[in-house]
Design a protein around this motif. Structure first.
Motif, PDB file in Angstrom:
ATOM      1  N   TRP B 431     -13.889  -3.476   7.285  1.00 30.26           N
ATOM      2  CA  TRP B 431     -13.086  -4.699   7.315  1.00 30.26           C
ATOM      3  C   TRP B 431     -13.252  -5.451   8.620  1.00 30.26           C
ATOM      4  O   TRP B 431     -13.248  -6.676   8.651  1.00 30.26           O
ATOM      5  CB  TRP B 431     -11.615  -4.368   7.066  1.00 30.26           C
ATOM      6  CG  TRP B 431     -10.824  -5.619   7.041  1.00 30.26           C
ATOM      7  CD1 TRP B 431     -10.008  -6.100   8.013  1.00 30.26           C
ATOM      8  CD2 TRP B 431     -10.847  -6.601   6.002  1.00 30.26           C
ATOM      9  NE1 TRP B 431      -9.522  -7.310   7.652  1.00 30.26           N
ATOM     10  CE2 TRP B 431     -10.010  -7.639   6.423  1.00 30.26           C
ATOM     11  CE3 TRP B 431     -11.494  -6.693   4.771  1.00 30.26           C
ATOM     12  CZ2 TRP B 431      -9.811  -8.775   5.645  1.00 30.26           C
ATOM     13  CZ3 TRP B 431     -11.273  -7.822   3.995  1.00 30.26           C
ATOM     14  CH2 TRP B 431     -10.449  -8.844   4.427  1.00 30.26           C
ATOM     15  N   GLU B 435     -13.889  -9.313   8.539  1.00 27.70           N
ATOM     16  CA  GLU B 435     -12.951 -10.245   9.156  1.00 27.70           C
ATOM     17  C   GLU B 435     -13.664 -11.145  10.159  1.00 27.70           C
ATOM     18  O   GLU B 435     -13.472 -12.361  10.171  1.00 27.70           O
ATOM     19  CB  GLU B 435     -11.831  -9.464   9.844  1.00 27.70           C
ATOM     20  CG  GLU B 435     -10.663 -10.321  10.258  1.00 27.70           C
ATOM     21  CD  GLU B 435      -9.645  -9.525  11.046  1.00 27.70           C
ATOM     22  OE1 GLU B 435      -8.532  -9.366  10.555  1.00 27.70           O
ATOM     23  OE2 GLU B 435      -9.976  -9.034  12.142  1.00 27.70           O
ATOM     24  N   PHE B 439     -13.581 -14.726   8.650  1.00 32.12           N
ATOM     25  CA  PHE B 439     -12.320 -15.382   8.985  1.00 32.12           C
ATOM     26  C   PHE B 439     -12.183 -15.721  10.455  1.00 32.12           C
ATOM     27  O   PHE B 439     -11.116 -16.036  10.916  1.00 32.12           O
ATOM     28  CB  PHE B 439     -11.152 -14.504   8.531  1.00 32.12           C
ATOM     29  CG  PHE B 439     -11.200 -14.222   7.065  1.00 32.12           C
ATOM     30  CD1 PHE B 439     -10.967 -15.241   6.152  1.00 32.12           C
ATOM     31  CD2 PHE B 439     -11.520 -12.967   6.595  1.00 32.12           C
ATOM     32  CE1 PHE B 439     -11.030 -14.993   4.805  1.00 32.12           C
ATOM     33  CE2 PHE B 439     -11.595 -12.717   5.243  1.00 32.12           C
ATOM     34  CZ  PHE B 439     -11.349 -13.735   4.345  1.00 32.12           C
TER      35      PHE B 439
ATOM     36  N   TYR C 148      -6.174 -12.304   0.038  1.00 29.84           N
ATOM     37  CA  TYR C 148      -6.203 -12.284   1.515  1.00 29.84           C
ATOM     38  C   TYR C 148      -6.647 -13.629   2.116  1.00 29.84           C
ATOM     39  O   TYR C 148      -5.980 -14.143   3.013  1.00 29.84           O
ATOM     40  CB  TYR C 148      -7.089 -11.140   2.009  1.00 29.84           C
ATOM     41  CG  TYR C 148      -7.321 -11.169   3.485  1.00 29.84           C
ATOM     42  CD1 TYR C 148      -6.393 -10.627   4.362  1.00 29.84           C
ATOM     43  CD2 TYR C 148      -8.453 -11.786   4.020  1.00 29.84           C
ATOM     44  CE1 TYR C 148      -6.594 -10.679   5.722  1.00 29.84           C
ATOM     45  CE2 TYR C 148      -8.658 -11.840   5.381  1.00 29.84           C
ATOM     46  CZ  TYR C 148      -7.731 -11.294   6.233  1.00 29.84           C
ATOM     47  OH  TYR C 148      -7.932 -11.360   7.576  1.00 29.84           O
ATOM     48  N   PRO C 149      -7.754 -14.213   1.622  1.00 26.46           N
ATOM     49  CA  PRO C 149      -8.152 -15.505   2.210  1.00 26.46           C
ATOM     50  C   PRO C 149      -7.098 -16.580   2.013  1.00 26.46           C
ATOM     51  O   PRO C 149      -7.021 -17.516   2.805  1.00 26.46           O
ATOM     52  CB  PRO C 149      -9.433 -15.872   1.451  1.00 26.46           C
ATOM     53  CG  PRO C 149      -9.909 -14.611   0.844  1.00 26.46           C
ATOM     54  CD  PRO C 149      -8.703 -13.776   0.585  1.00 26.46           C
ATOM     55  N   THR C 152      -4.414 -16.031   4.791  1.00 27.28           N
ATOM     56  CA  THR C 152      -4.856 -16.426   6.125  1.00 27.28           C
ATOM     57  C   THR C 152      -5.450 -17.831   6.125  1.00 27.28           C
ATOM     58  O   THR C 152      -6.211 -18.172   7.017  1.00 27.28           O
ATOM     59  CB  THR C 152      -5.914 -15.457   6.654  1.00 27.28           C
ATOM     60  OG1 THR C 152      -7.005 -15.454   5.735  1.00 27.28           O
ATOM     61  CG2 THR C 152      -5.378 -14.063   6.791  1.00 27.28           C
ATOM     62  N   MET C 160      -3.844 -14.675  10.985  1.00 24.58           N
ATOM     63  CA  MET C 160      -4.725 -13.512  10.948  1.00 24.58           C
ATOM     64  C   MET C 160      -3.916 -12.225  11.095  1.00 24.58           C
ATOM     65  O   MET C 160      -4.186 -11.223  10.437  1.00 24.58           O
ATOM     66  CB  MET C 160      -5.758 -13.571  12.083  1.00 24.58           C
ATOM     67  CG  MET C 160      -6.672 -14.767  12.069  1.00 24.58           C
ATOM     68  SD  MET C 160      -7.679 -14.909  10.595  1.00 24.58           S
ATOM     69  CE  MET C 160      -8.754 -13.536  10.809  1.00 24.58           C
ATOM     70  N   ARG C 164      -3.516  -9.204   8.419  1.00 25.73           N
ATOM     71  CA  ARG C 164      -3.785  -7.769   8.619  1.00 25.73           C
ATOM     72  C   ARG C 164      -2.650  -6.911   8.089  1.00 25.73           C
ATOM     73  O   ARG C 164      -2.881  -5.899   7.453  1.00 25.73           O
ATOM     74  CB  ARG C 164      -3.978  -7.489  10.104  1.00 25.73           C
ATOM     75  CG  ARG C 164      -5.407  -7.676  10.498  1.00 25.73           C
ATOM     76  CD  ARG C 164      -5.699  -7.008  11.804  1.00 25.73           C
ATOM     77  NE  ARG C 164      -6.900  -7.656  12.330  1.00 25.73           N
ATOM     78  CZ  ARG C 164      -7.060  -8.028  13.576  1.00 25.73           C
ATOM     79  NH1 ARG C 164      -6.131  -7.776  14.445  1.00 25.73           N
ATOM     80  NH2 ARG C 164      -8.159  -8.620  13.953  1.00 25.73           N
ATOM     81  N   LEU C 167      -2.948  -6.998   4.256  1.00 25.65           N
ATOM     82  CA  LEU C 167      -4.031  -6.192   3.701  1.00 25.65           C
ATOM     83  C   LEU C 167      -3.818  -4.720   4.022  1.00 25.65           C
ATOM     84  O   LEU C 167      -4.024  -3.842   3.184  1.00 25.65           O
ATOM     85  CB  LEU C 167      -5.351  -6.669   4.300  1.00 25.65           C
ATOM     86  CG  LEU C 167      -6.575  -6.362   3.476  1.00 25.65           C
ATOM     87  CD1 LEU C 167      -6.508  -7.126   2.180  1.00 25.65           C
ATOM     88  CD2 LEU C 167      -7.820  -6.753   4.232  1.00 25.65           C
TER      89      LEU C 167
END
Lengths: 121, 494, 492
Positions: B431, B435, B439, C148-149, C152, C160, C164, C167
């Motif tokens: 992850w 991430e 992101f 999740y996207p 965030t 973010m 976390r 998730l």
């Protein structure tokens, strides 16, 4: 079987342990390779020893000789020696390259350089 | 007839092709040559597997010399399966190699890479195919020596020192194995694995046999990088050229595990190895430690190649765990993971190879915002990562499922707990990359002209990724072969 | 078209939608049209399946067998039908709302937003239709990852961080506990299929039942049973449409839906009641109902308050199921629908207020009803439904849960329900009262430049919330079909 019995085996064990010690203890990379060689030599001795037949002679066909040593371990060890030489060659080549790029073959100094590089990156 | 000589062809093809590469010398030419050879080797191994499936064990006497003096190639379901894995990964890796090798090693020295690569392939295939214990040692050294060379070709100077350490470890490991083989020869007078299997049992567990057993266990554990003798692996994988990492990570340790299985199931009967000597108990502890420690260390790595390398240490734990249970289910799980992990790590390291090709770095920093620039590459990483975690419908799930079933069959509930914990840790380290790539914005100093990797790299990578899903959904081939091989090894005819 | 084909279609449509959205990513109008068309066709498919299930049919779709005994398999039964209808139906309304909201806020990454939304709906459909625990687990994780996207979406450090938590808690609980429970189920019973009356009877007895139930209930983190509810408030950093559909409907309902499935079809209500090892669940659920309501009262941020209200309401559903009586289960299932409509209305309103005025804190919302009458009236209706007052749909589900409590002889839960209703009144109605009756704060009422800009939110935002508010009332008068659809799960 009285002491020292089959003393060849004692020699093999001594060489083996010496070799392993030499691989681990020194900081010098060349000395480690030497250690590796001693260690491998111990195995060669072990193999040759087991091929020996008491009272036997070298395994070459000749008249009047009945008892030969077992030739197979000899053949195997020839191969193993070749492998050992190749390993030594590659190892030494690496040491040369290490010396070129680090400027030293002492492991503790190399480790410092490595750590410095790690911190930098 | 060529088909009767397939076993010899399997080795001779890459072995002869390697020196030819030196003669050809031209980078592009050797590349295509190596690609053709690798795919031919794959074809041969596919034919061999088919033949083994049809007629059973193939015994091939090299040069017509009868064992135990001559060397016999003996192919049963187990090594036919491993041959297929190694040659398939080899073929895909070399197809992928060109852009990466040209960049990292240089087009004019590329032929050296392909030479070492083919030698390594020949060595690994040789270890797998041969039915002679001493021959295993020789091939093991061929593959190891060429992999030292492959690793030392890395651009970072730390690759040299990593290669040197691997050389020391690898030589000690292989020599330990050799000592074991010698002692066995002393007791039985044969080097042929099938003969050894019968005679070791006949001789019974005397001290020499026990000592040989121990030497071989330690030697193979070093070669397979089983925790805690894995120290050579992470840096070797991290600093080797991308393509070398892909190939070695996906095949080298797997072949060592194969030798481990062969030694403790065929030479020493499994009743002796796991019953009398309790090897399973020892290995199981180390395997679980490997799973936990490898995954835990992986979480804290900033270099993604090294992170994946530590993950490999953990995954080797999974394989050994399956083997250490010495049941049909456990062995099936272990062997499935052999196959599956090759696909998983192959795909992941290929993705890292693409990233390195475009950005010149595989640190977590350089991953930031990369998904927008290299969508296909990062998607491949995500897919491979899912497989690594063990998401259902990927291969990673299949092997973990069998390991779980095996653990439950023996009421080893604590293993279940550790398997799940290790999977959770896998999620964390995968992850982190996802991430960063998806992101987070690119870091300030990052180059802005990064493009998607070239097609020549993307296609083999995606073949690998799709294989991860294909074999996760259609499990008949891999599970079928692994189950039958496991039954064969355990002497379970049903 | 046969029912299994329709089911396949229900799964494929959101995927096709996602692809189409990507293709039209550069042309917003076409992209949004694609979303709407997908949503409408999905709902149409779900409606077509309804008569089949209502007639007692159990269409079955077996895709592939991954490993011996582990199949990707979809079976439709009343509970799943209900969930599929709610998720797909509200997706249409929510899509309209999203378009209004996202355009008004000029959000970035809108294509990613719509794609992930479609994929999340795919996950929700998979959960609804899943025929065994294996399939359900996969779809459950699809839902986690695709949302999740969306959580965030803002991309800020705070988002973010919340992402976390989101998730970590959801994946961690589902893999650490739920997966363990699934493996245990497989090991003990040799099957993961959902069956009427459960699969455990005859295989397991003693405290293991309690342990497995514990692993399941806490492994299904989406059900937000305390103390693993923290992901839900964390998820509130998402844009409001996400909070509205996913964190009031699809995701959280997938959680409680899974709990219901597990209790009704894996354990079997009767089995759990007779074993006595599941009794603790009702108490935990009851405690969550009350504690979350109390926490909600302390929150000034409107979305945070609604989030804790959701945590509390979700436990109604678990409570209903944990009574292990037919009426309790039916009430719980019904509450999935009733709460969905009520809570989505409230979130729509919160979003509309934010779009129109930029306000997120309740204490700033004095007199907001005077400039946004439709929105706040809809909020009022939604509140009444959540509280459970007639003539709103929410009253029926609470009524059935209370009947279930009586049926099982546990009067204490009737008391819990009543106290909770009072608490609901205490934290929801003041917002309405403040909005309509208290004098407008300077900003809203006086003639300064910034204030005069506040008026009703865009039509695309207001129309959906009026629609769902109306739905709350409709459900009160048409609760009977719902009851008849769900009756089989109580019958066992």
């Amino acid at each position: 079987m009285e002491w020292p019995g089959l003393y060849n085996y004692w020699i093999a064990i001594f060489l083996m342990v010496t070799g392993l010690y030499l691989v681990m203890a020194p900081q010098n990379l060349v000395k480690k390779i030497v250690g590796l060689n001693v260690f491998q030599a111990s195995v060669f001795v072990l193999y040759i020893t087991m091929g020996k037949v008491t009272g036997g002679t070298a395994p070459i066909i000749a008249e009047g000789i009945e008892v030969y040593s077992n030739p197979l371990p000899h053949v195997l060890i020839l191969t193993a020696i070749v492998v050992g030489v190749a390993t030594t060659a590659v190892g030494l080549a690496l040491v040369v390259r290490i010396n070129e790029s680090f400027g030293t073959i002492e492991e503790d100094e190399i480790r410092e350089l490595e750590e410095a590089q790690e911190d930098a990156s | 007839m060529i088909s009767t000589h397939l076993p010899a062809l399997q080795i001779i093809l890459p072995l002869l092709a390697a020196p030819l590469c030196v003669i050809l010398r031209n980078g592009t030419l050797t590349y295509w040559f190596a690609v053709v050879v690798a795919w031919l080797a794959f074809a041969v191994s596919a034919l061999l597997l088919q033949e083994v499936n049809a007629i059973g064990v193939i015994a091939y006497k090299l040069g017509g010399w009868a064992p135990p003096w001559g060397i016999e190639y003996r192919i049963d379901l187990l090594n036919a399966y491993v041959l297929l894995i190694v040659s398939a990964i080899g073929a895909l890796t070399v197809s992928y190699a060109k852009p990466s090798v040209d960049q990292e090693i240089g087009g004019d020295r590329g032929y050296l890479f392909y030479t070492a690569f083919l030698l390594c392939l020949a060595g690994l295939l040789g270890v797998t195919i041969t039915g002679d214990a001493f021959n295993i040692f020789v091939f093991l050294e061929i593959s190891s020596l060429s992999s030292y060379a492959l690793i030392a070709m890395g651009r970072d100077r730390r690759a040299l020192i990593a290669s040197y350490r691997y050389l020391v470890f690898g030589t000690i490991g292989a020599t330990f194995f050799l000592i074991g083989v010698g002692l066995l020869y002393q007791m039985t007078g044969t080097l042929n694995i099938a003969d050894l299997g019968e005679r070791v049992a006949a001789v019974g567990p005397n001290r020499t046999i026990t000592v040989a057993f121990g030497f071989m266990a330690v030697g193979l554990a070093v070669k397979a990088a089983l925790f805690p003798v894995h120290a050579w692996l992470p840096n070797a994988y991290a600093y080797a050229p991308s393509v070398a990492t892909i190939f070695l990570a996906a095949t080298a340790t797997k072949v060592s595990i194969y030798v481990l299985i062969r030694t403790y199931f065929t030479i020493f009967h499994h009743d002796f190895s796991f019953g009398v000597m309790a090897l399973g108990d020892i290995f199981m502890v180390f395997a679980v430690l490997a799973m936990l420690a490898g995954s835990a260390i992986a979480i804290f790595q900033t270099d993604i190649k090294r992170m994946l390398a530590y993950s490999s240490v953990a995954q080797i734990g999974y394989m050994v765990l399956g083997v250490s249970m010495a049941t049909v289910l456990g062995l099936t799980g272990g062997m499935l993971h052999l196959f599956n992990h090759a696909l998983i790590k192959g795909a992941l390291f290929m993705a890292m190879g693409c990233v390195f090709y475009r950005t010149g770095s595989v640190s977590i920093e350089s991953m930031r915002g990369l998904a927008a620039r290299m969508p296909w590459t990062m998607a491949a990483f995500v897919a491979g990562g899912m497989s690594l975690i063990g998401v259902p419908l990927t291969v990673g799930f299949v092997s973990k499922w069998y390991l779980l079933l095996a653990a439950m069959e023996q009421n080893l509930w604590w293993i279940l707990v550790f398997l799940i914990i290790a999977s959770l840790m896998a999620i964390i380290y995968v992850w982190r990359v996802v991430e960063a790539a998806y992101f987070m914005p690119s870091s300030a100093g990052a180059p802005t002209d990064i493009q998607e990797a070239p097609m020549a790299m993307l296609v083999p990578m995606w073949v690998m990724v799709l294989a991860n899903f294909y074999f996760g959904i259609d499990t008949k081939l891999s599970v079928g072969v692994a189950t039958r091989a496991a039954k064969f090894l355990l002497g379970d005819a049903s | 078209m046969s029912a299994p084909d329709l089911m396949l279609l229900a799964l494929v449509i959101p995927l096709i939608g996602a692809v189409t959205i990507v293709l039209f990513g550069k042309i917003p109008n076409l992209r949004e049209a694609a979303t709407l068309v997908t949503a409408v066709s999905l709902f149409a498919v779900a409606l077509n399946l309804l008569p089949v299930v209502a007639d007692g049919g159990r269409p079955d779709l077996n895709l592939i067998e991954v490993l011996p005994g582990l199949e990707l398999r979809f079976t439709l039964e009343p509970l799943g039908m209900l969930f599929a209808l709610i998720a797909s139906g509200l997706w249409i309304v929510n899509s309209i709302y999203s378009i209004g909201y996202m355009r008004a806020k000029k959000e970035s990454n809108q294509t990613r937003f719509y794609v992930c939304f479609a994929l999340a709906i795919f996950g929700a459909m998979g959960v609804a239709l899943a025929g065994n625990m294996f399939t359900l687990f996969i779809c459950y994780e699809v839902l986690t990852i695709t949302t999740y996207p969306l959580v965030t979406h803002a991309g800020t450090p705070e988002a973010m961080r919340s992402g976390r938590t989101y998730l970590g808690l959801l994946l961690g609980s589902s893999i650490g506990l739920q997966l363990a429970a699934i493996i245990g189920t497989w090991y003990l019973t040799g099957t993961l299929d959902f069956r009427d009356g459960g699969v455990f009877a005859g295989h397991v007895q003693g405290p293991v039942i309690g342990l497995l139930l514990f692993l399941y209930v806490y492994g299904i983190g989406k059900a937000a049973l305390m103390p693993i509810h923290r992901w839900l408030p964390a998820a509130m950093v998402a844009p409001t449409p996400v909070s509205a559909l996913l964190h009031a409907v699809a995701v959280v309902k997938a959680g409680v839906f899974t709990v219901l499935k597990v209790i009704v079809y894996l354990f079997g209500s009767d089995f759990l009641r007779e074993s006595g090892y599941g009794d603790w669940l009702a108490y935990i659920a009851g405690a969550t109902v009350l504690t979350a309501s109390l926490i909600a009262m302390t929150k000034d941020n409107l979305k945070a308050r609604l989030a804790y209200s959701t945590v509390s309401q979700l436990s109604y559903i678990i409570l209903g199921a944990a009574l292990f009586t037919p009426l309790g289960a039916i009430g719980g299932a019904m509450h999935i629908a009733m709460h969905a409509l009520g809570k989505i209305t409230l979130f729509f309103c919160a979003g509309a207020i934010y779009v129109a005025s930029g306000k997120t804190q309740i204490s700033d919302m004095h007199g907001i009803g005077r400039v946004m009458p439709f929105t706040l009236f809809a909020f009022f209706i939604g509140s009444l439904s959540v509280i459970g007052l007639p003539p709103m749909g929410g009253s029926w589900s609470k009524y059935f849960i209370a009947m279930g409590a009586l049926e099982s002889g546990q009067i204490v839960f009737v008391a819990v329900l009543m106290i909770s209703s009072l608490l609901n009144i205490a934290y929801l109605l003041p917002i309405v009262a403040r909005g309509f009756f208290s004098p407008p704060s300077d900003e809203i009422g006086s003639g300064n430049v910034a204030a005069t800009k506040i008026k009703e939110a865009p039509l695309l935002c207001v129309a959906p919330l009026c629609l769902t508010a109306f739905g709350c009332i409709v459900l009160f008068f048409y609760a009977d079909p719902l009851y008849r659809l769900l009756a089989p799960i109580g019958g066992g």
